[in-house]
Design a protein around this motif. Structure first.
Motif, PDB file in Angstrom:
ATOM      1  N   ASP A  52      24.805  22.252  18.282  1.00 16.05           N
ATOM      2  CA  ASP A  52      23.971  22.729  19.379  1.00 16.05           C
ATOM      3  C   ASP A  52      22.568  22.132  19.318  1.00 16.05           C
ATOM      4  OD1 ASP A  52      26.013  24.247  20.409  1.00 16.05           O
ATOM      5  OD2 ASP A  52      25.405  26.093  19.383  1.00 16.05           O
ATOM      6  N   THR A  59      20.977  20.234  22.420  1.00  9.39           N
ATOM      7  CA  THR A  59      19.756  20.772  23.016  1.00  9.39           C
ATOM      8  C   THR A  59      18.647  19.733  23.031  1.00  9.39           C
ATOM      9  OG1 THR A  59      20.333  23.016  22.281  1.00  9.39           O
ATOM     10  CG2 THR A  59      18.034  22.611  22.858  1.00  9.39           C
ATOM     11  N   SER A  69      10.574  21.660  21.661  1.00 10.93           N
ATOM     12  CA  SER A  69      10.980  23.061  21.694  1.00 10.93           C
ATOM     13  C   SER A  69      10.096  23.905  20.777  1.00 10.93           C
ATOM     14  CB  SER A  69      12.442  23.194  21.242  1.00 10.93           C
ATOM     15  OG  SER A  69      12.552  22.974  19.853  1.00 10.93           O
ATOM     16  N   GLU A 115       9.651  29.056  29.286  1.00 15.19           N
ATOM     17  CA  GLU A 115      11.092  28.976  29.088  1.00 15.19           C
ATOM     18  C   GLU A 115      11.731  28.140  30.192  1.00 15.19           C
ATOM     19  OE1 GLU A 115      12.634  32.911  28.800  1.00 15.19           O
ATOM     20  OE2 GLU A 115      12.133  33.084  26.666  1.00 15.19           O
ATOM     21  N   GLU A 171      15.527  26.626  31.708  1.00 14.99           N
ATOM     22  CA  GLU A 171      16.991  26.668  31.707  1.00 14.99           C
ATOM     23  C   GLU A 171      17.529  25.253  31.524  1.00 14.99           C
ATOM     24  OE1 GLU A 171      19.010  29.184  31.875  1.00 14.99           O
ATOM     25  OE2 GLU A 171      17.667  30.841  32.406  1.00 14.99           O
ATOM     26  N   PRO A 213      23.086  25.940  26.240  1.00 15.47           N
ATOM     27  CA  PRO A 213      22.724  27.186  25.564  1.00 15.47           C
ATOM     28  C   PRO A 213      22.732  28.378  26.511  1.00 15.47           C
ATOM     29  CG  PRO A 213      21.185  25.419  25.027  1.00 15.47           C
ATOM     30  CD  PRO A 213      22.044  24.936  26.136  1.00 15.47           C
ATOM     31  N   GLN A 214      23.114  29.549  25.976  1.00 15.98           N
ATOM     32  CA  GLN A 214      23.167  30.760  26.804  1.00 15.98           C
ATOM     33  C   GLN A 214      21.765  31.237  27.155  1.00 15.98           C
ATOM     34  OE1 GLN A 214      25.517  33.547  24.592  1.00 15.98           O
ATOM     35  NE2 GLN A 214      27.437  32.468  24.930  1.00 15.98           N
ATOM     36  N   LYS A 215      20.813  31.019  26.242  1.00 25.99           N
ATOM     37  CA  LYS A 215      19.458  31.483  26.475  1.00 25.99           C
ATOM     38  C   LYS A 215      18.555  30.316  26.877  1.00 25.99           C
ATOM     39  CE  LYS A 215      19.745  35.244  23.098  1.00 25.99           C
ATOM     40  NZ  LYS A 215      19.135  35.837  21.858  1.00 25.99           N
ATOM     41  N   PRO A 216      17.547  30.560  27.687  1.00 23.09           N
ATOM     42  CA  PRO A 216      16.594  29.496  28.009  1.00 23.09           C
ATOM     43  C   PRO A 216      15.884  29.002  26.742  1.00 23.09           C
ATOM     44  CG  PRO A 216      16.321  31.397  29.462  1.00 23.09           C
ATOM     45  CD  PRO A 216      17.249  31.822  28.364  1.00 23.09           C
ATOM     46  N   VAL A 217      15.417  27.782  26.798  1.00 25.75           N
ATOM     47  CA  VAL A 217      14.714  27.187  25.673  1.00 25.75           C
ATOM     48  C   VAL A 217      13.222  27.221  25.958  1.00 25.75           C
ATOM     49  CG1 VAL A 217      14.349  25.105  24.316  1.00 25.75           C
ATOM     50  CG2 VAL A 217      16.642  25.699  25.079  1.00 25.75           C
ATOM     51  N   ARG A 218      12.451  27.712  25.019  1.00 22.82           N
ATOM     52  CA  ARG A 218      11.007  27.772  25.215  1.00 22.82           C
ATOM     53  C   ARG A 218      10.391  26.469  24.752  1.00 22.82           C
ATOM     54  NH1 ARG A 218       7.431  31.823  26.020  1.00 22.82           N
ATOM     55  NH2 ARG A 218       9.054  33.392  25.696  1.00 22.82           N
TER      56      ARG A 218
END
Length: 239
Positions: free
Chosen positions: A186, A190, A208, A228, A230, A234-239
């Motif tokens: 991942d 990412t 990130s 953040e 999209e 990944p299921q969650k947004p990346v900051r």
């Protein structure tokens, strides 16, 4: 080759002028030793000095997990460029760009794991987060300095995008006839998507939050938060 030869032949002063066998051995050594040395160095150069020992002892024969900073570099506009110039000239431009980028990356102890046509993938240990960002800054300055040289030779000055992320990656030996290190997980996906996100945000370098945790304050103060985002995967947004 001379010390090797005289270490085998006792009384070398006496045989220098008369021993045919001595001269055969000497000239054979003069050919074999450099040939083997050059061959070994070429193998090291292909695999990478940081991974050569690991290949010898079979570290990557089975996948291993490492905590790494992953750095994706991609040249901007290579497709459009390829349509405007002969393939040979386009290939020379990409090779020159990769060479320039690689020299800066090695200066900051980056480990070039893979080439992606008109870009490359680099890793550092977690403690190398500062060096990853320093590489990006110097690459930006270097390309500005070389802009006129590229324009004179190719009529085109390459630009780039960079995505940096940190986390656990899985590394393993891929291939049989040609060996290289494959890198998966991942974190790698990412980092690649963060590099592509530059297109949407109109930025050149995206990092990130996971990577900035290991950066010194002298680098953190140069960064601007974009919040953040999209990205696919990944299921969650990346900051």
């Amino acid at each position: 080759c001379f010390p090797i030869t005289i270490s085998i032949y006792d009384g070398w002063k006496e045989v220098l002028s008369s021993s045919y066998e001595y001269y055969v051995f000497f000239f054979s050594t003069a050919v074999i030793v450099p040939t083997l040395s050059i061959g070994l160095l070429n193998i090291v150069d292909m695999i990478g000095p940081r991974h050569f020992l690991h290949f010898l002892i079979g570290t990557y024969h089975h996948p291993v997990s490492r905590d790494r900073v992953v750095f994706f570099l991609d040249m901007v506009g290579s497709t459009a460029m390829a349509e405007k110039m002969p393939p040979e000239k386009g290939m020379k431009l990409i090779a020159m760009f990769i060479y320039d980028a690689g020299s800066i990356i090695r200066r900051y102890q980056g480990d070039i794991v893979n080439y992606t046509g008109d870009g490359l993938v680099v890793i550092w240990p977690r403690r190398g987060a500062n060096r990853a960002l320093a590489t990006a800054y110097e690459l930006h300055q270097w390309m500005n300095m070389r802009k006129q040289e590229y324009l004179q030779e190719f009529g085109y000055a390459p630009d780039f995008r960079i995505g940096i992320h940190a986390g656990v990656v899985t590394m393993g030996q891929i291939g049989e006839e040609k060996l290289f290190i494959g890198m998966y997980g991942d974190t790698v996906n990412t980092a690649a998507r963060i590099e592509q996100l530059n297109k949407t945000l109109g930025t050149k370098i995206l990092i990130s939050r996971d990577d900035t945790r290991f950066m010194d304050n002298q680098w953190l103060v140069r960064l601007k938060k974009v919040g953040e985002q999209e990205i696919s995967g990944p299921q969650k947004p990346v900051r």
